[in-house]
Design an enzyme around this catalytic site. Structure first.
Site, mmCIF file in Angstrom:
data_model
loop_
_atom_site.group_PDB
_atom_site.id
_atom_site.type_symbol
_atom_site.label_atom_id
_atom_site.label_comp_id
_atom_site.label_asym_id
_atom_site.label_seq_id
_atom_site.Cartn_x
_atom_site.Cartn_y
_atom_site.Cartn_z
ATOM 1 N N ARG A 88 0.841 -1.200 0.000
ATOM 2 C CA ARG A 88 0.000 0.000 0.000
ATOM 3 C C ARG A 88 0.884 1.262 0.000
ATOM 4 O O ARG A 88 0.613 2.233 -0.693
ATOM 5 C CB ARG A 88 -0.859 -0.082 1.268
ATOM 6 C CG ARG A 88 -2.152 0.640 1.191
ATOM 7 C CD ARG A 88 -3.019 0.277 2.381
ATOM 8 N NE ARG A 88 -3.841 1.413 2.743
ATOM 9 C CZ ARG A 88 -3.690 2.128 3.831
ATOM 10 N NH1 ARG A 88 -2.775 1.824 4.714
ATOM 11 N NH2 ARG A 88 -4.491 3.159 4.081
ATOM 12 N N ASN A 120 -5.847 8.080 -5.635
ATOM 13 C CA ASN A 120 -5.675 7.486 -4.294
ATOM 14 C C ASN A 120 -4.215 7.237 -3.955
ATOM 15 O O ASN A 120 -3.417 6.985 -4.866
ATOM 16 C CB ASN A 120 -6.441 6.159 -4.229
ATOM 17 C CG ASN A 120 -7.887 6.385 -3.847
ATOM 18 O OD1 ASN A 120 -8.180 7.207 -2.983
ATOM 19 N ND2 ASN A 120 -8.790 5.655 -4.487
ATOM 20 N N ARG A 151 -22.932 6.534 -0.666
ATOM 21 C CA ARG A 151 -23.158 5.088 -0.502
ATOM 22 C C ARG A 151 -23.916 4.833 0.793
ATOM 23 O O ARG A 151 -24.863 4.045 0.831
ATOM 24 C CB ARG A 151 -21.816 4.359 -0.498
ATOM 25 C CG ARG A 151 -21.161 4.358 -1.855
ATOM 26 C CD ARG A 151 -19.738 3.860 -1.831
ATOM 27 N NE ARG A 151 -19.198 3.804 -3.194
ATOM 28 C CZ ARG A 151 -17.910 3.789 -3.503
ATOM 29 N NH1 ARG A 151 -17.004 3.815 -2.551
ATOM 30 N NH2 ARG A 151 -17.524 3.744 -4.750
ATOM 31 N N HIS A 175 -10.764 8.616 3.582
ATOM 32 C CA HIS A 175 -11.415 7.871 2.502
ATOM 33 C C HIS A 175 -10.691 6.521 2.485
ATOM 34 O O HIS A 175 -9.730 6.317 1.756
ATOM 35 C CB HIS A 175 -11.265 8.606 1.165
ATOM 36 C CG HIS A 175 -11.742 7.800 -0.013
ATOM 37 N ND1 HIS A 175 -13.050 7.393 -0.164
ATOM 38 C CD2 HIS A 175 -11.077 7.300 -1.081
ATOM 39 C CE1 HIS A 175 -13.158 6.683 -1.273
ATOM 40 N NE2 HIS A 175 -11.972 6.607 -1.856
HETATM 41 P P1 NAD Z 1 -7.028 4.276 -14.871
HETATM 42 O O1 NAD Z 1 -5.841 3.381 -14.822
HETATM 43 O O2 NAD Z 1 -8.191 3.884 -15.691
HETATM 44 O O3 NAD Z 1 -6.565 5.726 -15.363
HETATM 45 C C1 NAD Z 1 -5.426 6.373 -14.895
HETATM 46 C C2 NAD Z 1 -4.904 7.213 -16.050
HETATM 47 O O4 NAD Z 1 -3.816 7.997 -15.563
HETATM 48 C C3 NAD Z 1 -4.387 6.367 -17.223
HETATM 49 O O5 NAD Z 1 -5.090 6.717 -18.391
HETATM 50 C C4 NAD Z 1 -2.915 6.732 -17.307
HETATM 51 O O6 NAD Z 1 -2.414 6.768 -18.625
HETATM 52 C C5 NAD Z 1 -2.922 8.124 -16.661
HETATM 53 N N1 NAD Z 1 -1.618 8.559 -16.191
HETATM 54 C C6 NAD Z 1 -0.690 7.850 -15.494
HETATM 55 N N2 NAD Z 1 0.377 8.626 -15.264
HETATM 56 C C7 NAD Z 1 0.128 9.837 -15.820
HETATM 57 C C8 NAD Z 1 0.852 11.042 -15.913
HETATM 58 N N3 NAD Z 1 2.074 11.171 -15.390
HETATM 59 N N4 NAD Z 1 0.278 12.084 -16.535
HETATM 60 C C9 NAD Z 1 -0.954 11.974 -17.082
HETATM 61 N N5 NAD Z 1 -1.690 10.850 -17.025
HETATM 62 C C10 NAD Z 1 -1.140 9.802 -16.412
HETATM 63 O O7 NAD Z 1 -7.452 4.515 -13.353
HETATM 64 P P2 NAD Z 1 -8.865 5.074 -12.848
HETATM 65 O O8 NAD Z 1 -9.760 3.933 -12.585
HETATM 66 O O9 NAD Z 1 -9.299 6.182 -13.741
HETATM 67 O O10 NAD Z 1 -8.449 5.658 -11.412
HETATM 68 C C11 NAD Z 1 -7.626 6.798 -11.331
HETATM 69 C C12 NAD Z 1 -7.294 7.105 -9.879
HETATM 70 O O11 NAD Z 1 -8.486 7.495 -9.208
HETATM 71 C C13 NAD Z 1 -6.734 5.914 -9.090
HETATM 72 O O12 NAD Z 1 -5.720 6.379 -8.220
HETATM 73 C C14 NAD Z 1 -7.937 5.437 -8.302
HETATM 74 O O13 NAD Z 1 -7.567 4.749 -7.109
HETATM 75 C C15 NAD Z 1 -8.587 6.761 -8.010
HETATM 76 N N6 NAD Z 1 -9.990 6.688 -7.582
HETATM 77 C C16 NAD Z 1 -10.336 7.459 -6.539
HETATM 78 C C17 NAD Z 1 -11.631 7.437 -6.080
HETATM 79 C C18 NAD Z 1 -11.980 8.303 -4.890
HETATM 80 O O14 NAD Z 1 -13.078 8.190 -4.343
HETATM 81 N N7 NAD Z 1 -11.080 9.186 -4.456
HETATM 82 C C19 NAD Z 1 -12.593 6.628 -6.705
HETATM 83 C C20 NAD Z 1 -12.215 5.881 -7.815
HETATM 84 C C21 NAD Z 1 -10.890 5.905 -8.251
#
Ligand code: NAD
Length: 305
Positions: A88, A120, A151, A175
């Site tokens: 993590r 995250n 939720r 979160h």
């Molecule tokens: P995903 O893998 O579908 O998308 C992530 C994107 O980031 C990819 O398209 C990747 O190419 C891009 N990326 C990586 N490095 C980059 C950089 N340096 N510059 C620009 N783009 C870059 O992931 P996702 O499902 O869209 O999730 C994204 C984030 O959101 C994760 O960290 C996930 O844990 C988080 N998330 C948070 C919540 C919340 O409640 N806070 C909820 C859902 C997801």
């Protein structure tokens, strides 16, 4: 009035669905979608333009990273998912490095921009961005427990057979695993939840656990979550651009605990304009302190890794 610009950095499941939610909500703004994976980003934009053509709302473009620093709202959803064997803390460190490099590239950031962190671990990344972005920290907040709160309200609404919008109950703190429900202030139209005869404490605990586990349950079925969080993102933008001053839980810096985590906050054009400290029972107060302690320890581990 000049049309505001919303830059979404990260066109993955969350970022591209957030753009779609902004389009469906008819938010009057120009959206710039940016991703390191330019081909995927181009595909998402072309697909979204088809949706936009029907709704006639937001304008949509791809953008270079340095365009983002000048946007009215900058949403960061870029990151990587946990790899097998990765701890993590290692994942958090990697995502902080990704977000850090993005912040460096988009600097200088306009002083009156608002940055919304979604990547995250959202509380730790929000704290880091507040330290390095060079704009006031109330202008930077994380999506926090607003999604968890929806939720929770949805589970309670199903149980009580009322609309979720009629349930007032918040998830606070991290979160993540140390989050807590503010049961002592939860109510329906002023009637405390604890006075609904059909509820017992065991059931409160079950609903809190179901709320906390829901992201894991969705991920176990489809691999990621996007619709709920994307709708939250579009809602933050709507609140900020219309200066609605709506009170919702988001991850913000809380001086009392020297931590970034979620408490109900007044959201408006200035970002987090005020934190509303909720009334908590002694037990809830202890859980909130514990959540702050866990997050501070986690942040120190990430920084020292
Ligand atoms: P995903 O893998 O579908 O998308 C992530 C994107 O980031 C990819 O398209 C990747 O190419 C891009 N990326 C990586 N490095 C980059 C950089 N340096 N510059 C620009 N783009 C870059 O992931 P996702 O499902 O869209 O999730 C994204 C984030 O959101 C994760 O960290 C996930 O844990 C988080 N998330 C948070 C919540 C919340 O409640 N806070 C909820 C859902 C997801």
């Amino acid at each position: 009035m000049k049309q505001p610009t919303i830059a979404i950095i990260g066109a993955g499941a969350v970022g591209s669905t957030a753009a779609y939610a902004l389009i469906l909500k008819n938010i009057p703004a120009k959206i710039i979608l940016i991703d390191i994976n330019e081909k995927k980003c181009s595909g998402e934009i072309q697909d979204l333009i088809d949706a936009r053509c029907i709704t006639g709302s937001c304008a949509l473009n791809s953008g270079a990273m340095h365009d983002a620093g000048n946007a009215d709202i900058i949403i960061i959803t870029a990151g990587i998912a946990q790899k097998p064997g990765q701890t993590r803390v290692e994942l958090a460190k990697t995502n902080i490095e990704i977000v850090d490099s993005i912040i460096k590239t988009i600097k200088p950031i306009r002083k009156n921009s608002i940055i919304i962190i979604v990547t995250n671990p959202v509380d730790s990344i929000t704290r880091h961005v507040q330290e390095v972005a060079g704009i006031e920290r109330n202008r930077i907040f994380g999506s926090g427990t607003f999604l968890d709160t929806q939720r929770l309200r949805s589970f309670l609404a199903q149980r009580l057979k009322v609309a979720p919008q009629s349930v007032q109950a918040d998830v606070l703190g991290e979160h993540g695993d140390s989050q807590l429900v503010n049961w002592s202030s939860a109510h329906i139209d002023g009637v405390p939840l604890s006075s609904f005869a059909q509820f017992n404490h065991h059931e409160f605990d079950e609903i809190a656990l179901k709320t906390e586990r829901k992201a894991y349950d969705i991920i176990a079925c489809k691999g990621f979550t996007n619709f709920g969080i994307a709708t939250c993102i579009a809602t933050y933008c709507e609140i900020i651009l219309a200066d609605l001053k709506q009170v919702i839980p988001v991850s913000c810096y809380v001086e009392r605990y020297d931590v970034c985590f979620s408490l109900p906050a007044v959201l408006g054009l200035q970002g987090v304009e005020e934190i509303i400290f909720p009334q908590l029972s002694d037990e809830e107060e202890k859980k909130l302190e514990e959540s702050a302690r866990i997050l501070n320890q986690y942040y120190a581990e990430i920084k020292n890794h």
